[in-house]
Every structure is written in structure tokens, then in C-alpha cells.
Design a protein around this motif. Sequence first.
Motif, PDB file in Angstrom:
ATOM      1  N   THR A 147      22.397 -15.803  46.643  1.00 54.71           N
ATOM      2  CA  THR A 147      21.951 -14.644  46.082  1.00 54.71           C
ATOM      3  C   THR A 147      21.586 -14.708  44.488  1.00 54.71           C
ATOM      4  OG1 THR A 147      23.964 -13.819  45.233  1.00 54.71           O
ATOM      5  CG2 THR A 147      23.523 -13.244  47.753  1.00 54.71           C
ATOM      6  N   ARG A 148      21.030 -13.516  43.829  1.00 53.26           N
ATOM      7  CA  ARG A 148      20.528 -13.658  42.596  1.00 53.26           C
ATOM      8  C   ARG A 148      21.812 -13.709  41.679  1.00 53.26           C
ATOM      9  NH1 ARG A 148      16.260 -14.914  39.120  1.00 53.26           N
ATOM     10  NH2 ARG A 148      17.089 -13.870  37.320  1.00 53.26           N
ATOM     11  N   LYS A 149      22.977 -13.291  41.988  1.00 55.88           N
ATOM     12  CA  LYS A 149      24.013 -13.121  41.210  1.00 55.88           C
ATOM     13  C   LYS A 149      24.587 -14.505  41.472  1.00 55.88           C
ATOM     14  CE  LYS A 149      24.445  -9.121  39.698  1.00 55.88           C
ATOM     15  NZ  LYS A 149      24.094  -8.855  38.189  1.00 55.88           N
ATOM     16  N   GLU A 150      24.659 -15.363  42.700  1.00 58.21           N
ATOM     17  CA  GLU A 150      25.399 -16.376  42.501  1.00 58.21           C
ATOM     18  C   GLU A 150      24.568 -17.481  41.899  1.00 58.21           C
ATOM     19  OE1 GLU A 150      26.995 -16.214  47.255  1.00 58.21           O
ATOM     20  OE2 GLU A 150      24.901 -16.584  47.066  1.00 58.21           O
ATOM     21  N   PHE A 151      22.960 -17.426  41.939  1.00 57.27           N
ATOM     22  CA  PHE A 151      21.977 -18.149  41.130  1.00 57.27           C
ATOM     23  C   PHE A 151      22.313 -17.990  39.544  1.00 57.27           C
ATOM     24  CE2 PHE A 151      18.338 -19.378  38.936  1.00 57.27           C
ATOM     25  CZ  PHE A 151      18.037 -20.617  39.360  1.00 57.27           C
ATOM     26  N   ASP A 152      22.498 -16.902  39.289  1.00 60.45           N
ATOM     27  CA  ASP A 152      22.802 -16.657  37.910  1.00 60.45           C
ATOM     28  C   ASP A 152      24.076 -17.159  37.520  1.00 60.45           C
ATOM     29  OD1 ASP A 152      20.370 -15.235  37.586  1.00 60.45           O
ATOM     30  OD2 ASP A 152      21.357 -13.213  37.653  1.00 60.45           O
ATOM     31  N   LEU A 153      25.051 -16.939  38.082  1.00 56.75           N
ATOM     32  CA  LEU A 153      26.400 -17.533  37.881  1.00 56.75           C
ATOM     33  C   LEU A 153      26.480 -18.987  37.863  1.00 56.75           C
ATOM     34  CD1 LEU A 153      29.496 -17.183  37.511  1.00 56.75           C
ATOM     35  CD2 LEU A 153      29.860 -17.134  39.725  1.00 56.75           C
ATOM     36  N   LEU A 154      25.557 -19.811  38.906  1.00 58.36           N
ATOM     37  CA  LEU A 154      25.448 -21.053  38.787  1.00 58.36           C
ATOM     38  C   LEU A 154      24.972 -21.643  37.425  1.00 58.36           C
ATOM     39  CD1 LEU A 154      25.459 -23.935  40.156  1.00 58.36           C
ATOM     40  CD2 LEU A 154      23.304 -23.425  41.191  1.00 58.36           C
ATOM     41  N   VAL A 155      23.719 -20.951  37.125  1.00 57.05           N
ATOM     42  CA  VAL A 155      23.064 -21.219  35.841  1.00 57.05           C
ATOM     43  C   VAL A 155      24.004 -21.097  34.499  1.00 57.05           C
ATOM     44  CG1 VAL A 155      21.371 -20.610  34.230  1.00 57.05           C
ATOM     45  CG2 VAL A 155      20.803 -20.859  36.483  1.00 57.05           C
ATOM     46  N   TYR A 156      24.916 -20.111  34.562  1.00 57.97           N
ATOM     47  CA  TYR A 156      25.785 -19.956  33.579  1.00 57.97           C
ATOM     48  C   TYR A 156      27.014 -20.825  33.462  1.00 57.97           C
ATOM     49  CZ  TYR A 156      29.554 -17.414  30.871  1.00 57.97           C
ATOM     50  OH  TYR A 156      30.356 -17.150  29.613  1.00 57.97           O
ATOM     51  N   LEU A 157      27.485 -21.174  34.527  1.00 53.40           N
ATOM     52  CA  LEU A 157      28.250 -22.325  34.614  1.00 53.40           C
ATOM     53  C   LEU A 157      27.897 -23.704  34.304  1.00 53.40           C
ATOM     54  CD1 LEU A 157      30.155 -21.137  37.888  1.00 53.40           C
ATOM     55  CD2 LEU A 157      30.919 -21.063  35.513  1.00 53.40           C
ATOM     56  N   LEU A 158      26.594 -23.942  34.744  1.00 51.88           N
ATOM     57  CA  LEU A 158      26.038 -25.396  34.446  1.00 51.88           C
ATOM     58  C   LEU A 158      25.727 -25.125  32.744  1.00 51.88           C
ATOM     59  CD1 LEU A 158      23.409 -25.823  37.094  1.00 51.88           C
ATOM     60  CD2 LEU A 158      25.529 -27.171  36.856  1.00 51.88           C
ATOM     61  N   SER A 159      25.400 -24.122  32.016  1.00 57.38           N
ATOM     62  CA  SER A 159      25.170 -23.990  31.000  1.00 57.38           C
ATOM     63  C   SER A 159      26.117 -24.142  29.953  1.00 57.38           C
ATOM     64  CB  SER A 159      24.382 -22.813  30.421  1.00 57.38           C
ATOM     65  OG  SER A 159      25.075 -21.824  30.441  1.00 57.38           O
ATOM     66  N   ASN A 160      27.600 -23.974  30.707  1.00 60.45           N
ATOM     67  CA  ASN A 160      28.771 -24.033  29.860  1.00 60.45           C
ATOM     68  C   ASN A 160      29.594 -25.190  30.688  1.00 60.45           C
ATOM     69  OD1 ASN A 160      29.381 -21.505  28.116  1.00 60.45           O
ATOM     70  ND2 ASN A 160      28.277 -20.882  29.955  1.00 60.45           N
ATOM     71  N   LYS A 161      28.843 -26.183  30.841  1.00 60.12           N
ATOM     72  CA  LYS A 161      29.370 -27.394  31.224  1.00 60.12           C
ATOM     73  C   LYS A 161      30.514 -28.063  30.342  1.00 60.12           C
ATOM     74  CE  LYS A 161      28.466 -32.110  33.252  1.00 60.12           C
ATOM     75  NZ  LYS A 161      27.220 -33.102  33.444  1.00 60.12           N
ATOM     76  N   ASN A 162      31.725 -28.593  30.915  1.00 60.09           N
ATOM     77  CA  ASN A 162      32.603 -29.030  30.239  1.00 60.09           C
ATOM     78  C   ASN A 162      33.486 -27.920  29.291  1.00 60.09           C
ATOM     79  OD1 ASN A 162      32.442 -31.465  31.466  1.00 60.09           O
ATOM     80  ND2 ASN A 162      30.896 -32.231  30.180  1.00 60.09           N
ATOM     81  N   LYS A 163      33.387 -26.873  29.764  1.00 58.01           N
ATOM     82  CA  LYS A 163      34.029 -25.709  28.934  1.00 58.01           C
ATOM     83  C   LYS A 163      34.961 -24.760  29.858  1.00 58.01           C
ATOM     84  CE  LYS A 163      30.177 -25.284  25.501  1.00 58.01           C
ATOM     85  NZ  LYS A 163      29.136 -24.306  25.010  1.00 58.01           N
ATOM     86  N   VAL A 164      35.704 -24.113  29.287  1.00 61.59           N
ATOM     87  CA  VAL A 164      36.664 -23.179  30.299  1.00 61.59           C
ATOM     88  C   VAL A 164      35.931 -21.932  29.847  1.00 61.59           C
ATOM     89  CG1 VAL A 164      38.970 -22.022  30.267  1.00 61.59           C
ATOM     90  CG2 VAL A 164      38.689 -24.320  29.850  1.00 61.59           C
TER      91      VAL A 164
END
Length: 60
Positions: free
Chosen positions: A13-30
Motif C-alpha cells: 500500500t502507499r503507507k507501507e511503501f512510505d514506511l519502507l522508504v522511511y525505515l531504509l532512510s533511517n538504517k542503523n538508527k532506532v
Amino acid sequence: MKVTLNDNQLTLTRKEFDLLVYLLSNKNKVVTKNAMAEHLWGDEMDLSDDFDFIYTHVKI
């Protein structure tokens, strides 16, 4: 926008994709639930009483 994993295309879904991008952009961060909610819903986050919607999008 396409997401593939092990040569399999995933349907998000759009939200799932947005969340994936957000998590990838914050890799190795809590990343907190608050931060995820704020990123996905912005000002509308104030209308929610709980984080059940985050649990709906993040499953192990």
C-alpha cells in the motif's frame, strides 16, 4: 515504484511503501513509534489514541 525481494515483486500500500522508504532512510538508527506515525500521518497523528495502525503496517 516497485519493490522486489528475492526476485519477487511485492505489492505494498502507499503507507507501507512510505514506511519502507522511511525505515531504509533511517538504517542503523532506532526509530520510535511516534517518529513513524509522525512521518506517515503528520498532523493527523494527533487524532489517534494509540499505535494500532503502526502494528498493522509492521509485522514480523
